[in-house]
Design a protein around this motif. Sequence first.
Motif, PDB file in Angstrom:
ATOM      1  N   SER A 128       0.819  -1.526  -0.072  1.00  0.00           N
ATOM      2  CA  SER A 128       0.162   0.056   0.031  1.00  0.00           C
ATOM      3  C   SER A 128       0.706   1.302   0.106  1.00  0.00           C
ATOM      4  O   SER A 128       0.324   2.307  -0.666  1.00  0.00           O
ATOM      5  CB  SER A 128      -1.048   0.005   0.984  1.00  0.00           C
ATOM      6  OG  SER A 128      -2.096  -0.983   1.201  1.00  0.00           O
ATOM      7  N   ASN A 129       1.832   1.203   0.808  1.00  0.00           N
ATOM      8  CA  ASN A 129       2.706   2.616   0.769  1.00  0.00           C
ATOM      9  C   ASN A 129       3.324   2.984  -0.604  1.00  0.00           C
ATOM     10  O   ASN A 129       4.057   4.033  -0.673  1.00  0.00           O
ATOM     11  CB  ASN A 129       3.906   2.573   2.018  1.00  0.00           C
ATOM     12  CG  ASN A 129       4.925   1.766   1.808  1.00  0.00           C
ATOM     13  OD1 ASN A 129       4.799   0.586   0.997  1.00  0.00           O
ATOM     14  ND2 ASN A 129       6.114   1.965   2.066  1.00  0.00           N
ATOM     15  N   THR A 130       3.501   2.000  -1.409  1.00  0.00           N
ATOM     16  CA  THR A 130       4.191   2.326  -2.650  1.00  0.00           C
ATOM     17  C   THR A 130       3.099   2.461  -3.693  1.00  0.00           C
ATOM     18  O   THR A 130       3.447   2.264  -4.891  1.00  0.00           O
ATOM     19  CB  THR A 130       5.393   1.326  -3.118  1.00  0.00           C
ATOM     20  OG1 THR A 130       4.702  -0.009  -2.752  1.00  0.00           O
ATOM     21  CG2 THR A 130       6.594   1.479  -2.112  1.00  0.00           C
ATOM     22  N   GLY A 131       1.723   2.454  -3.480  1.00  0.00           N
ATOM     23  CA  GLY A 131       0.810   2.663  -4.735  1.00  0.00           C
ATOM     24  C   GLY A 131      -0.195   1.397  -4.689  1.00  0.00           C
ATOM     25  O   GLY A 131      -0.779   1.487  -5.981  1.00  0.00           O
ATOM     26  N   MET A 132      -0.107   0.711  -3.938  1.00  0.00           N
ATOM     27  CA  MET A 132      -1.149  -0.507  -3.888  1.00  0.00           C
ATOM     28  C   MET A 132      -0.880  -1.530  -4.919  1.00  0.00           C
ATOM     29  O   MET A 132      -1.921  -1.895  -5.660  1.00  0.00           O
ATOM     30  CB  MET A 132      -2.443   0.231  -4.065  1.00  0.00           C
ATOM     31  CG  MET A 132      -3.896  -0.930  -3.527  1.00  0.00           C
ATOM     32  SD  MET A 132      -3.862  -1.106  -1.902  1.00  0.00           S
ATOM     33  CE  MET A 132      -4.946  -2.490  -1.650  1.00  0.00           C
ATOM     34  N   GLN A 133       0.350  -1.831  -4.958  1.00  0.00           N
ATOM     35  CA  GLN A 133       0.648  -3.024  -5.973  1.00  0.00           C
ATOM     36  C   GLN A 133       0.172  -4.591  -5.028  1.00  0.00           C
ATOM     37  O   GLN A 133       0.166  -4.620  -4.048  1.00  0.00           O
ATOM     38  CB  GLN A 133       2.139  -3.311  -6.182  1.00  0.00           C
ATOM     39  CG  GLN A 133       2.714  -2.018  -7.042  1.00  0.00           C
ATOM     40  CD  GLN A 133       3.100  -0.598  -6.192  1.00  0.00           C
ATOM     41  OE1 GLN A 133       3.253  -1.050  -4.805  1.00  0.00           O
ATOM     42  NE2 GLN A 133       3.683   0.419  -6.554  1.00  0.00           N
ATOM     43  N   ARG A 134      -0.044  -5.457  -6.138  1.00  0.00           N
ATOM     44  CA  ARG A 134      -0.395  -6.826  -5.620  1.00  0.00           C
ATOM     45  C   ARG A 134       0.639  -7.364  -4.761  1.00  0.00           C
ATOM     46  O   ARG A 134       1.891  -7.391  -5.125  1.00  0.00           O
ATOM     47  CB  ARG A 134      -0.713  -7.467  -6.944  1.00  0.00           C
ATOM     48  CG  ARG A 134      -0.608  -9.210  -6.672  1.00  0.00           C
ATOM     49  CD  ARG A 134      -0.280  -9.802  -7.817  1.00  0.00           C
ATOM     50  NE  ARG A 134      -0.223 -11.277  -7.842  1.00  0.00           N
ATOM     51  CZ  ARG A 134       0.297 -12.195  -7.393  1.00  0.00           C
ATOM     52  NH1 ARG A 134       1.429 -11.812  -6.626  1.00  0.00           N
ATOM     53  NH2 ARG A 134       0.110 -13.654  -7.348  1.00  0.00           N
ATOM     54  N   SER A 135       0.429  -8.027  -3.603  1.00  0.00           N
ATOM     55  CA  SER A 135       1.180  -8.786  -2.753  1.00  0.00           C
ATOM     56  C   SER A 135       0.663 -10.168  -2.968  1.00  0.00           C
ATOM     57  O   SER A 135      -0.313 -10.545  -3.365  1.00  0.00           O
ATOM     58  CB  SER A 135       1.226  -8.266  -1.558  1.00  0.00           C
ATOM     59  OG  SER A 135       0.271  -8.599  -0.717  1.00  0.00           O
TER      60      SER A 135
END
Length: 293
Positions: A128-135
């Motif tokens: 989330s802190n880098t732009g809501m990329q998939r984890s």
Amino acid sequence: MAEIPDDEYILKTTSACAGCSIPLCLRYITKAAGPDTVLVIPACCTSVIQGLYPNTAVNIPVYNVAFASAAAVASGMSEAFRAAGKKTNVICFAGDGGTVDIGIQALSGALERGTDFLYVCYDNEAYSNTGMQRSGATPLGAATTTTPAGKKEFKKDLDAIVNAHNPVYMATACSAYPLDLYNKVEKALSITGPKFIHILAPCPPGWRYQSDKTISVGKLAVQSGMWVLYERENGKISLTGASKAAAKKRIPVEDYLKAQGRFKTASKEEISELQQAVENNFKRIEKEVDGTC
């Protein structure tokens, strides 16, 4: 909640997004832990939330470390404190990206060595802190900036991986139920050895709901069975809080999904698969509770 101390270790000046559930989690974790505590924080939302140097909103010592190293650093820190005869609480506080994906090797090593620490994974189901990329923790059907049409894989079963290490205590929690979280942290820190708590931490901008809905979205997660509250002590599992009621009667998964914009592209088939996964999970847990599996 008269049983919770008035002392505050998370000040009212965090850099969190409006409605973020992470400061709420931190507030109750630190209340349960008390002042003789060190937080070990890898790269994650909390690296931002704590504030910009030289100011901080965290009123206990914090050690910020590289993404993959949190559990390894905490392991060494715990050994040093114990060698010096100190019982200082060492708590890793890491996001799902730093736990499920990047930090899992160090976590596995610390659990295997029997490190006397508490590892907390706050799970907002994306980077989330880098732009809501998939984890690896992003659920099936959820849209992120790297899965704009919705993720095609199920969420990685972190709890099963941790449980395979036989920690003395592990539990799940949700920011919508702070007393349940407080009690679990207090119990975990009363036990010597490796402890693990996995917290669902709803994220307004990432999950695409209004910032005043964080508590209601968290409760929908538990009431639908998409998130189950439990404890596992020396291998024995027991449901806690609202999940006791959800085990008997729960709301449809779709009610939880439609409260969030990230599931707008989820297909009927994916929603059906998520509902079936919830049913299968409760059947498995009930068998474990009954001692039949």
